[in-house]
Design a protein around this motif. Structure first.
Motif, PDB file in Angstrom:
ATOM      1  N   ALA A   1       0.842  -1.189   0.000  1.00  0.00           N
ATOM      2  CA  ALA A   1       0.000   0.000   0.000  1.00  0.00           C
ATOM      3  C   ALA A   1       0.885   1.249   0.000  1.00  0.00           C
ATOM      4  CB  ALA A   1      -0.901  -0.011   1.229  1.00  0.00           C
ATOM      5  N   ASP A   2       0.395   2.303  -0.615  1.00  0.00           N
ATOM      6  CA  ASP A   2       1.137   3.568  -0.631  1.00  0.00           C
ATOM      7  C   ASP A   2       1.105   4.249   0.723  1.00  0.00           C
ATOM      8  OD1 ASP A   2      -0.057   4.335  -3.946  1.00  0.00           O
ATOM      9  OD2 ASP A   2       1.754   3.269  -3.317  1.00  0.00           O
ATOM     10  N   SER A   3      -0.025   4.110   1.430  1.00  0.00           N
ATOM     11  CA  SER A   3      -0.188   4.756   2.731  1.00  0.00           C
ATOM     12  C   SER A   3      -0.829   3.777   3.694  1.00  0.00           C
ATOM     13  CB  SER A   3      -1.104   5.982   2.608  1.00  0.00           C
ATOM     14  OG  SER A   3      -0.525   6.928   1.761  1.00  0.00           O
ATOM     15  N   VAL A   4      -0.433   3.909   4.933  1.00  0.00           N
ATOM     16  CA  VAL A   4      -1.012   3.092   6.003  1.00  0.00           C
ATOM     17  C   VAL A   4      -1.288   4.005   7.179  1.00  0.00           C
ATOM     18  CG1 VAL A   4      -0.597   1.198   7.620  1.00  0.00           C
ATOM     19  CG2 VAL A   4       0.277   1.040   5.295  1.00  0.00           C
ATOM     20  N   ILE A   5      -2.432   3.834   7.807  1.00  0.00           N
ATOM     21  CA  ILE A   5      -2.763   4.598   9.010  1.00  0.00           C
ATOM     22  C   ILE A   5      -2.508   3.698  10.205  1.00  0.00           C
ATOM     23  CG2 ILE A   5      -4.606   5.719  10.313  1.00  0.00           C
ATOM     24  CD1 ILE A   5      -5.880   6.420   7.602  1.00  0.00           C
ATOM     25  N   LEU A   6      -1.671   4.171  11.119  1.00  0.00           N
ATOM     26  CA  LEU A   6      -1.400   3.440  12.345  1.00  0.00           C
ATOM     27  C   LEU A   6      -2.082   4.156  13.504  1.00  0.00           C
ATOM     28  CD1 LEU A   6       2.436   2.720  12.036  1.00  0.00           C
ATOM     29  CD2 LEU A   6       0.563   1.110  11.707  1.00  0.00           C
ATOM     30  N   ALA A   7      -2.930   3.463  14.194  1.00  0.00           N
ATOM     31  CA  ALA A   7      -3.572   3.997  15.391  1.00  0.00           C
ATOM     32  C   ALA A   7      -2.914   3.327  16.588  1.00  0.00           C
ATOM     33  CB  ALA A   7      -5.075   3.735  15.346  1.00  0.00           C
ATOM     34  N   THR A   8      -1.734   3.805  16.917  1.00  0.00           N
ATOM     35  CA  THR A   8      -0.883   3.112  17.884  1.00  0.00           C
ATOM     36  C   THR A   8      -1.168   3.464  19.328  1.00  0.00           C
ATOM     37  OG1 THR A   8       0.744   4.849  17.630  1.00  0.00           O
ATOM     38  CG2 THR A   8       1.010   2.881  16.258  1.00  0.00           C
ATOM     39  N   GLY A   9      -1.884   4.524  19.570  1.00  0.00           N
ATOM     40  CA  GLY A   9      -2.103   4.947  20.951  1.00  0.00           C
ATOM     41  C   GLY A   9      -0.977   5.859  21.407  1.00  0.00           C
ATOM     42  N   HIS A  10      -1.055   6.269  22.670  1.00  0.00           N
ATOM     43  CA  HIS A  10      -0.117   7.271  23.159  1.00  0.00           C
ATOM     44  C   HIS A  10       1.206   6.701  23.661  1.00  0.00           C
ATOM     45  CE1 HIS A  10      -1.861   5.949  26.935  1.00  0.00           C
ATOM     46  NE2 HIS A  10      -0.841   6.516  27.553  1.00  0.00           N
ATOM     47  N   SER A  11       1.315   5.425  23.890  1.00  0.00           N
ATOM     48  CA  SER A  11       2.540   4.832  24.440  1.00  0.00           C
ATOM     49  C   SER A  11       3.211   3.919  23.423  1.00  0.00           C
ATOM     50  CB  SER A  11       2.207   4.048  25.711  1.00  0.00           C
ATOM     51  OG  SER A  11       1.690   4.894  26.688  1.00  0.00           O
ATOM     52  N   ALA A  12       3.438   4.426  22.236  1.00  0.00           N
ATOM     53  CA  ALA A  12       3.946   3.575  21.156  1.00  0.00           C
ATOM     54  C   ALA A  12       5.323   4.012  20.670  1.00  0.00           C
ATOM     55  CB  ALA A  12       2.946   3.579  20.010  1.00  0.00           C
ATOM     56  N   ILE A  15       7.259   1.605  18.486  1.00  0.00           N
ATOM     57  CA  ILE A  15       6.781   1.486  17.092  1.00  0.00           C
ATOM     58  C   ILE A  15       7.407   2.590  16.247  1.00  0.00           C
ATOM     59  CG2 ILE A  15       4.756   1.629  15.567  1.00  0.00           C
ATOM     60  CD1 ILE A  15       4.848  -0.951  17.195  1.00  0.00           C
ATOM     61  N   TYR A  16       7.408   3.813  16.760  1.00  0.00           N
ATOM     62  CA  TYR A  16       7.974   4.937  16.015  1.00  0.00           C
ATOM     63  C   TYR A  16       9.479   4.745  15.810  1.00  0.00           C
ATOM     64  CZ  TYR A  16       3.498   6.971  17.321  1.00  0.00           C
ATOM     65  OH  TYR A  16       2.153   7.194  17.506  1.00  0.00           O
ATOM     66  N   GLU A  17      10.173   4.249  16.833  1.00  0.00           N
ATOM     67  CA  GLU A  17      11.612   3.997  16.705  1.00  0.00           C
ATOM     68  C   GLU A  17      11.891   2.922  15.652  1.00  0.00           C
ATOM     69  OE1 GLU A  17      12.771   5.193  21.319  1.00  0.00           O
ATOM     70  OE2 GLU A  17      12.842   3.088  20.695  1.00  0.00           O
ATOM     71  N   LEU A  18      11.095   1.878  15.644  1.00  0.00           N
ATOM     72  CA  LEU A  18      11.258   0.813  14.653  1.00  0.00           C
ATOM     73  C   LEU A  18      11.053   1.359  13.236  1.00  0.00           C
ATOM     74  CD1 LEU A  18      11.616  -2.240  13.951  1.00  0.00           C
ATOM     75  CD2 LEU A  18       9.131  -2.413  14.145  1.00  0.00           C
ATOM     76  N   ILE A  26       7.102   8.612   8.462  1.00  0.00           N
ATOM     77  CA  ILE A  26       5.859   8.724   9.224  1.00  0.00           C
ATOM     78  C   ILE A  26       5.496  10.195   9.340  1.00  0.00           C
ATOM     79  CG2 ILE A  26       6.125   6.569  10.505  1.00  0.00           C
ATOM     80  CD1 ILE A  26       7.118   8.162  12.894  1.00  0.00           C
ATOM     81  N   GLU A  27       4.195  10.436   9.417  1.00  0.00           N
ATOM     82  CA  GLU A  27       3.689  11.800   9.477  1.00  0.00           C
ATOM     83  C   GLU A  27       2.625  11.868  10.552  1.00  0.00           C
ATOM     84  OE1 GLU A  27       2.245  13.084   5.706  1.00  0.00           O
ATOM     85  OE2 GLU A  27       1.463  14.952   6.494  1.00  0.00           O
ATOM     86  N   ALA A  28       2.721  12.869  11.414  1.00  0.00           N
ATOM     87  CA  ALA A  28       1.729  13.038  12.479  1.00  0.00           C
ATOM     88  C   ALA A  28       0.453  13.652  11.913  1.00  0.00           C
ATOM     89  CB  ALA A  28       2.284  13.940  13.568  1.00  0.00           C
ATOM     90  N   LYS A  29      -0.667  13.293  12.494  1.00  0.00           N
ATOM     91  CA  LYS A  29      -1.920  13.945  12.104  1.00  0.00           C
ATOM     92  C   LYS A  29      -1.889  15.371  12.631  1.00  0.00           C
ATOM     93  CE  LYS A  29      -4.337  11.857  15.977  1.00  0.00           C
ATOM     94  NZ  LYS A  29      -5.356  10.990  16.422  1.00  0.00           N
ATOM     95  N   PRO A  30      -2.690  16.286  12.053  1.00  0.00           N
ATOM     96  CA  PRO A  30      -2.586  17.699  12.414  1.00  0.00           C
ATOM     97  C   PRO A  30      -2.968  18.015  13.860  1.00  0.00           C
ATOM     98  CG  PRO A  30      -4.316  17.351  10.783  1.00  0.00           C
ATOM     99  CD  PRO A  30      -3.601  16.068  10.948  1.00  0.00           C
TER     100      PRO A  30
END
Length: 188
Positions: A1-12, A15-18, A26-30
């Motif tokens: 997929a070109d884009s994926v939405i990750l709903a990782t929660g606040h303690s992830a 995941i971001y480091e990986l 990765i891009e944060a939502k506004p």
């Protein structure tokens, strides 16, 4: 997929480091908004398996109890934003809430609420219900419907997602909520 939405929660953080290690952009939502409601575990456990009516009624009954215990007075007025078809009418009557004001934007839903109010088989037991057709984001409509008086409890059940269109809409929604509350009021 070109884009994926990750709903990782606040303690992830891991995941971001990986993703960073793998050079995955990765891009944060506004903006983000979270709501946390806490109840004792035994209350939650007792709700498992109950139908929506019982769960919602129990939460509303709990809110009424908390308000009355905290403020040492009875709940007088509830403001229901996005009241829909008036599904909560019997809950308000059963809880013996004297005044309920419902604001609904959708004309079909509003009309259904009026029909339910007129055809209500359960005696109203002193509950005065007023449904108003208009936007819950329109401060003037809400203030007028409330006769410029604050609500003891402001409710928005299963409809908050409609007010999360953008930052301005979220801000306006919570402005309406806060402007129609007073010290000791609850928002559920």
């Amino acid at each position: 997929a070109d884009s994926v939405i990750l709903a990782t929660g606040h303690s992830a953080r891991d995941i971001y480091e990986l993703l960073h290690q793998k050079n995955i952009l990765i891009e944060a939502k506004p903006f983000a908004l979270g709501v946390r409601i806490e109840h004792p575990q035994n209350i939650i456990d007792n709700y498992i398996g109950y139908a929506s009516w019982h769960v919602k009624f129990g939460l509303l009954r709990s809110a009424k109890f908390v308000y009355e215990s905290k403020n040492k007075k009875k709940v007088n007025t509830i403001l229901e934003l996005a009241s829909g078809r008036g599904n909560d009418l019997n809950r308000w009557v059963t809880l013996r809430i004297p005044n309920v004001v419902g604001i609904e934007y959708d004309k079909e839903q509003y009309s259904e609420a009026i029909i339910r109010l007129k055809m209500n088989k359960k005696p109203v037991l002193g509950t005065k219900v007023k449904y108003v057709l208009g936007s819950a984001l329109d401060m003037d409509i809400v203030k007028k419907a409330m006769d410029n008086k604050p609500a003891d409890i402001v409710v928005c059940n299963f409809a908050m997602n409609y007010f999360f269109k953008d930052k301005e809409t979220v801000h306006q929604f919570f402005s309406v909520v806060s402007e129609n509350m007073t010290k000791g009021s609850l928002f559920i």
